[in-house]
Structures are given as C-alpha cells and as structure tokens.
Design a protein around this motif. Structure first.
Motif, PDB file in Angstrom:
ATOM      1  N   VAL A  82      -1.432 -38.846  13.457  1.00  0.00           N
ATOM      2  CA  VAL A  82      -1.783 -39.640  12.279  1.00  0.00           C
ATOM      3  C   VAL A  82      -1.302 -41.077  12.446  1.00  0.00           C
ATOM      4  O   VAL A  82      -0.295 -41.343  13.089  1.00  0.00           O
ATOM      5  CB  VAL A  82      -1.199 -39.046  10.971  1.00  0.00           C
ATOM      6  CG1 VAL A  82      -1.877 -37.745  10.605  1.00  0.00           C
ATOM      7  CG2 VAL A  82       0.282 -38.855  11.063  1.00  0.00           C
TER       8      VAL A  82
ATOM      9  N   THR B 248      -0.699 -45.287   4.326  1.00  0.00           N
ATOM     10  CA  THR B 248      -1.151 -43.905   4.160  1.00  0.00           C
ATOM     11  C   THR B 248      -1.277 -43.236   5.517  1.00  0.00           C
ATOM     12  O   THR B 248      -1.977 -43.757   6.384  1.00  0.00           O
ATOM     13  CB  THR B 248      -2.534 -43.871   3.470  1.00  0.00           C
ATOM     14  OG1 THR B 248      -2.474 -44.631   2.282  1.00  0.00           O
ATOM     15  CG2 THR B 248      -2.948 -42.447   3.158  1.00  0.00           C
ATOM     16  N   PRO B 249      -0.613 -42.093   5.732  1.00  0.00           N
ATOM     17  CA  PRO B 249      -0.799 -41.378   7.002  1.00  0.00           C
ATOM     18  C   PRO B 249      -2.239 -40.850   7.086  1.00  0.00           C
ATOM     19  O   PRO B 249      -2.654 -40.068   6.248  1.00  0.00           O
ATOM     20  CB  PRO B 249       0.194 -40.219   6.930  1.00  0.00           C
ATOM     21  CG  PRO B 249       1.043 -40.467   5.732  1.00  0.00           C
ATOM     22  CD  PRO B 249       0.346 -41.447   4.854  1.00  0.00           C
ATOM     23  N   THR B 250      -2.983 -41.327   8.069  1.00  0.00           N
ATOM     24  CA  THR B 250      -4.400 -41.003   8.198  1.00  0.00           C
ATOM     25  C   THR B 250      -4.692 -40.489   9.607  1.00  0.00           C
ATOM     26  O   THR B 250      -4.245 -41.090  10.577  1.00  0.00           O
ATOM     27  CB  THR B 250      -5.243 -42.273   7.934  1.00  0.00           C
ATOM     28  OG1 THR B 250      -4.797 -42.891   6.721  1.00  0.00           O
ATOM     29  CG2 THR B 250      -6.712 -41.956   7.812  1.00  0.00           C
ATOM     30  N   PRO B 251      -5.466 -39.403   9.737  1.00  0.00           N
ATOM     31  CA  PRO B 251      -5.834 -38.924  11.080  1.00  0.00           C
ATOM     32  C   PRO B 251      -6.621 -39.989  11.845  1.00  0.00           C
ATOM     33  O   PRO B 251      -7.394 -40.734  11.252  1.00  0.00           O
ATOM     34  CB  PRO B 251      -6.721 -37.698  10.803  1.00  0.00           C
ATOM     35  CG  PRO B 251      -6.372 -37.274   9.418  1.00  0.00           C
ATOM     36  CD  PRO B 251      -5.980 -38.518   8.682  1.00  0.00           C
TER      37      PRO B 251
ATOM     38  N   GLN C 243      -9.176 -39.789  13.700  1.00  0.00           N
ATOM     39  CA  GLN C 243     -10.631 -39.666  13.587  1.00  0.00           C
ATOM     40  C   GLN C 243     -11.172 -40.352  12.331  1.00  0.00           C
ATOM     41  O   GLN C 243     -12.361 -40.642  12.255  1.00  0.00           O
ATOM     42  CB  GLN C 243     -11.062 -38.186  13.547  1.00  0.00           C
ATOM     43  CG  GLN C 243     -10.944 -37.479  14.868  1.00  0.00           C
ATOM     44  CD  GLN C 243      -9.565 -36.889  15.113  1.00  0.00           C
ATOM     45  OE1 GLN C 243      -8.574 -37.320  14.533  1.00  0.00           O
ATOM     46  NE2 GLN C 243      -9.483 -35.921  15.998  1.00  0.00           N
ATOM     47  N   GLN C 244     -10.296 -40.632  11.349  1.00  0.00           N
ATOM     48  CA  GLN C 244     -10.756 -41.247  10.106  1.00  0.00           C
ATOM     49  C   GLN C 244     -10.577 -42.763  10.082  1.00  0.00           C
ATOM     50  O   GLN C 244     -10.904 -43.404   9.090  1.00  0.00           O
ATOM     51  CB  GLN C 244     -10.031 -40.624   8.912  1.00  0.00           C
ATOM     52  CG  GLN C 244     -10.406 -39.169   8.713  1.00  0.00           C
ATOM     53  CD  GLN C 244      -9.676 -38.550   7.530  1.00  0.00           C
ATOM     54  OE1 GLN C 244      -9.133 -39.240   6.686  1.00  0.00           O
ATOM     55  NE2 GLN C 244      -9.664 -37.223   7.494  1.00  0.00           N
ATOM     56  N   VAL C 245     -10.063 -43.330  11.182  1.00  0.00           N
ATOM     57  CA  VAL C 245      -9.889 -44.790  11.202  1.00  0.00           C
ATOM     58  C   VAL C 245     -10.786 -45.467  12.233  1.00  0.00           C
ATOM     59  O   VAL C 245     -10.762 -46.679  12.369  1.00  0.00           O
ATOM     60  CB  VAL C 245      -8.413 -45.212  11.439  1.00  0.00           C
ATOM     61  CG1 VAL C 245      -7.526 -44.735  10.305  1.00  0.00           C
ATOM     62  CG2 VAL C 245      -7.912 -44.729  12.778  1.00  0.00           C
TER      63      VAL C 245
ATOM     64  N   ASP D 154      -0.426 -44.837  10.528  1.00  0.00           N
ATOM     65  CA  ASP D 154      -0.029 -45.441   9.265  1.00  0.00           C
ATOM     66  C   ASP D 154      -1.090 -46.484   8.910  1.00  0.00           C
ATOM     67  O   ASP D 154      -1.088 -47.597   9.425  1.00  0.00           O
ATOM     68  CB  ASP D 154       1.355 -46.101   9.399  1.00  0.00           C
ATOM     69  CG  ASP D 154       1.846 -46.665   8.082  1.00  0.00           C
ATOM     70  OD1 ASP D 154       1.408 -46.173   7.028  1.00  0.00           O
ATOM     71  OD2 ASP D 154       2.651 -47.614   8.115  1.00  0.00           O
ATOM     72  N   TYR D 155      -2.028 -46.118   8.060  1.00  0.00           N
ATOM     73  CA  TYR D 155      -3.156 -46.984   7.701  1.00  0.00           C
ATOM     74  C   TYR D 155      -2.907 -47.539   6.306  1.00  0.00           C
ATOM     75  O   TYR D 155      -3.122 -46.855   5.314  1.00  0.00           O
ATOM     76  CB  TYR D 155      -4.452 -46.184   7.772  1.00  0.00           C
ATOM     77  CG  TYR D 155      -5.702 -46.988   7.587  1.00  0.00           C
ATOM     78  CD1 TYR D 155      -5.991 -48.057   8.420  1.00  0.00           C
ATOM     79  CD2 TYR D 155      -6.606 -46.681   6.581  1.00  0.00           C
ATOM     80  CE1 TYR D 155      -7.147 -48.798   8.267  1.00  0.00           C
ATOM     81  CE2 TYR D 155      -7.767 -47.404   6.417  1.00  0.00           C
ATOM     82  CZ  TYR D 155      -8.036 -48.462   7.266  1.00  0.00           C
ATOM     83  OH  TYR D 155      -9.187 -49.193   7.104  1.00  0.00           O
ATOM     84  N   TYR D 156      -2.394 -48.759   6.256  1.00  0.00           N
ATOM     85  CA  TYR D 156      -2.034 -49.412   4.999  1.00  0.00           C
ATOM     86  C   TYR D 156      -1.141 -48.517   4.143  1.00  0.00           C
ATOM     87  O   TYR D 156      -1.371 -48.320   2.948  1.00  0.00           O
ATOM     88  CB  TYR D 156      -3.288 -49.837   4.214  1.00  0.00           C
ATOM     89  CG  TYR D 156      -4.105 -50.869   4.933  1.00  0.00           C
ATOM     90  CD1 TYR D 156      -3.646 -52.177   5.059  1.00  0.00           C
ATOM     91  CD2 TYR D 156      -5.312 -50.543   5.527  1.00  0.00           C
ATOM     92  CE1 TYR D 156      -4.383 -53.132   5.746  1.00  0.00           C
ATOM     93  CE2 TYR D 156      -6.057 -51.478   6.214  1.00  0.00           C
ATOM     94  CZ  TYR D 156      -5.583 -52.789   6.319  1.00  0.00           C
ATOM     95  OH  TYR D 156      -6.316 -53.725   6.999  1.00  0.00           O
TER      96      TYR D 156
END
Length: 184
Positions: free
Chosen positions: A40, A46-49, A51-53, A42-44
């Motif tokens: 995951v 938020t922990p984001t997978p 594949q979602q970024v 750190d996208y702003y």
C-alpha cells in the motif's frame, strides 16, 4: 442441520481461497502483478493499494511497470516497494517505475517451495480445525434437536468427506505452485 453443514463448507472454501491468494503473491521468477497486492502507498494520507494509484502492466516476462496517474506520488510508490518484503529495487525514471525480476537461483527456488509447503500445511491445519468445530457443533445440535446417533454419525462422515476433499485440493495447489517455482 443442513445450514450448519453449509457454513462449515463455506469456511473450508475460504481457507482454500486464502491459500490460493497467498500463492498468487509468491513470485516465481516471472513478473506477476499480484506480487503488489499487499503493498500500500500513502496517497494523500490514505493507505491505498498500488493498483488503485496507477496502471500496473507486464510488458516483458520479467518486468512490471507501474505508471501512477499522479506523478507526484512516484516517490511514495517507490518508498512503499522498498519497504515491502518484495526484495526488488524499483527504478524510477520520473514518469514510471520499473520492477525487473531477476532469475531465481536453484537455492531460492527450493526455499520458496519449502515456504509453499509450509503454507499448505497451515491451510490443512485450518481445515482440520474447521472439521473439529463442525463435528462438535453437529453433536451439540444433534443432542438439542433429539437426532439419532446414526444420523449424527452420517453427518460426521459427510464432514470427514468434505475435509478429505479440501485437503486433496490443498495438496494439488501446493504441487502446482511448487512445479511452477521449480520450472526454469
């Protein structure tokens, strides 16, 4: 009672699916985008997978390319991959990240096969624990509902058949993944 049996079969199916998902994250010298599933970013805040970024693609047999939609998070993606237990150093060219998978050594392949067998054994233990819980639940429900000993025994036999079926499925999955790892 049938509902009870279905519940335990669903639990066994979930254990098998969990094992297969774990196997998907084991890299076999070939690039497989599923190795990134547990990483995951750190996208702003938020922990984001991963594949979602951005786009994750496999342009060559031993390379994964990650192209984030937002170029400002390249460093975050790189940091997340370095912090993971993937064991591959990402290369960042300012627009995308490349992960080049080295050929596995014979020794590393054998270690991975041992790990696969260990995960398979853990899955079998989980299946057997579900079997024990199912038999206990059937005995308890049988006493409450006044079901005969013979019928309870039949249910126990069905539970054992299910257990054997799932243990065989686990053995097949372990064998298939082991063969995949050992194939050069």
């Amino acid at each position: 009672m049938e509902e009870l049996m279905m519940t335990f079969e669903e639990k066994m199916e979930k254990s098998l699916n969990s094992l297969n998902n774990e196997f998907a994250t084991i890299r076999a010298g070939r690039a497989n985008p599923h190795v990134l599933d547990k990483i995951v970013v750190d996208y702003y805040g938020t922990p984001t997978p991963i594949q979602q970024v951005g786009n994750v693609s496999v342009p060559e047999a031993r390379m994964i390319v990650i192209q984030p939609w937002d170029a400002s998070i390249l460093k975050e993606v790189e940091r997340a991959i370095n912090a993971s237990d993937l064991g591959i150093t990402p290369t960042n060219d300012g627009k995308l990240i490349r992960l080049v998978f080295p050929e596995l050594t014979e020794e590393r392949r054998k270690e991975l096969v041992k790990d696969i067998k260990k995960k398979g054994e853990n899955a079998k233990v989980a299946i057997r624990n579900i079997r024990r819980d199912a038999i206990d639940a059937v005995k308890k429900k049988g006493k409450e509902d006044g079901i005969s000993e013979d019928e309870i025994k039949d249910y126990e036999d069905d539970i054992q058949k299910n257990t054997d079926t799932y243990v065989k499925k686990i053995d097949k999955a372990v064998e298939a993944k082991s063969d995949e790892i050992m194939t050069v």
